[in-house]
Scaffold this motif. Structure first.
Motif, PDB file in Angstrom:
ATOM      1  N   ALA A  52       0.674  -1.280  -0.041  1.00  0.00           N
ATOM      2  CA  ALA A  52      -0.094  -0.052   0.068  1.00  0.00           C
ATOM      3  C   ALA A  52       0.800   1.236  -0.123  1.00  0.00           C
ATOM      4  CB  ALA A  52      -0.982   0.012   1.243  1.00  0.00           C
ATOM      5  N   ALA A  53       1.902   1.218   0.980  1.00  0.00           N
ATOM      6  CA  ALA A  53       3.033   2.270   0.926  1.00  0.00           C
ATOM      7  C   ALA A  53       3.544   2.647  -0.595  1.00  0.00           C
ATOM      8  CB  ALA A  53       3.990   2.059   1.819  1.00  0.00           C
ATOM      9  N   THR A  60       1.585   9.123  -6.177  1.00  0.00           N
ATOM     10  CA  THR A  60       2.010  10.771  -5.870  1.00  0.00           C
ATOM     11  C   THR A  60       2.878  11.313  -6.608  1.00  0.00           C
ATOM     12  OG1 THR A  60       1.689  10.365  -3.543  1.00  0.00           O
ATOM     13  CG2 THR A  60       3.144  12.070  -4.131  1.00  0.00           C
ATOM     14  N   ARG A  61       3.847   9.999  -7.277  1.00  0.00           N
ATOM     15  CA  ARG A  61       4.675  10.553  -8.328  1.00  0.00           C
ATOM     16  C   ARG A  61       4.079  10.889  -9.427  1.00  0.00           C
ATOM     17  NH1 ARG A  61      10.431  10.446  -6.479  1.00  0.00           N
ATOM     18  NH2 ARG A  61      10.411   9.292  -4.702  1.00  0.00           N
ATOM     19  N   ARG A  64       2.507  14.113  -9.648  1.00  0.00           N
ATOM     20  CA  ARG A  64       3.357  15.300  -9.557  1.00  0.00           C
ATOM     21  C   ARG A  64       3.718  15.336 -11.220  1.00  0.00           C
ATOM     22  NH1 ARG A  64       7.331  13.865  -5.160  1.00  0.00           N
ATOM     23  NH2 ARG A  64       5.840  14.083  -3.178  1.00  0.00           N
ATOM     24  N   CYS A  65       4.297  14.309 -11.567  1.00  0.00           N
ATOM     25  CA  CYS A  65       4.954  14.346 -12.954  1.00  0.00           C
ATOM     26  C   CYS A  65       3.765  14.839 -14.343  1.00  0.00           C
ATOM     27  CB  CYS A  65       5.626  13.095 -13.101  1.00  0.00           C
ATOM     28  SG  CYS A  65       4.786  11.810 -13.739  1.00  0.00           S
ATOM     29  N   CYS A  66       2.587  14.304 -13.872  1.00  0.00           N
ATOM     30  CA  CYS A  66       1.677  14.606 -14.881  1.00  0.00           C
ATOM     31  C   CYS A  66       0.735  15.633 -14.813  1.00  0.00           C
ATOM     32  CB  CYS A  66       0.799  13.286 -15.181  1.00  0.00           C
ATOM     33  SG  CYS A  66       1.991  11.933 -15.481  1.00  0.00           S
ATOM     34  N   TRP A  75      10.553  14.110 -13.708  1.00  0.00           N
ATOM     35  CA  TRP A  75       9.806  13.271 -13.104  1.00  0.00           C
ATOM     36  C   TRP A  75       9.601  13.355 -11.639  1.00  0.00           C
ATOM     37  CZ3 TRP A  75       6.752  11.606 -16.673  1.00  0.00           C
ATOM     38  CH2 TRP A  75       7.415  11.608 -18.096  1.00  0.00           C
ATOM     39  N   GLY A  76      10.593  14.238 -11.208  1.00  0.00           N
ATOM     40  CA  GLY A  76      10.424  14.309  -9.346  1.00  0.00           C
ATOM     41  C   GLY A  76      11.200  13.226  -8.817  1.00  0.00           C
TER      42      GLY A  76
END
Length: 77
Positions: A52-53, A60-61, A64-66, A75-76
């Protein structure tokens, strides 16, 4: 360092042996997880919690990138 794409099962899950290894890695860093509060009991980190983590981190990533205004090619990570 050698990077490879993450092998997923047909259900797009992390394969059990890899998830077990990742869980052991997370559990080995008890002090960090006790401070971060990422897991309810840092002395008993379970594979489903790690899965899950990781899914949450990936989501989240991707957001952020999209998201609108994200810099092209960044891509962060």
């Amino acid at each position: 360092m050698r990077l490879e794409s993450l092998p997923l099962t047909a259900d797009h899950d992390i394969p059990a042996p890899l998830l077990t290894e990742l869980t052991a890695l997370y559990a080995s860093n008890r002090e960090f997880h006790a401070l971060s509060g990422d897991f309810p009991d840092p002395d008993d980190i379970r594979p489903e919690q790690v899965a899950a983590a990781l899914a949450d981190e990936l989501a989240t990533r991707v957001r952020r990138c999209c998201s609108p205004g994200a810099r092209a090619g960044w891509w962060g990570w």
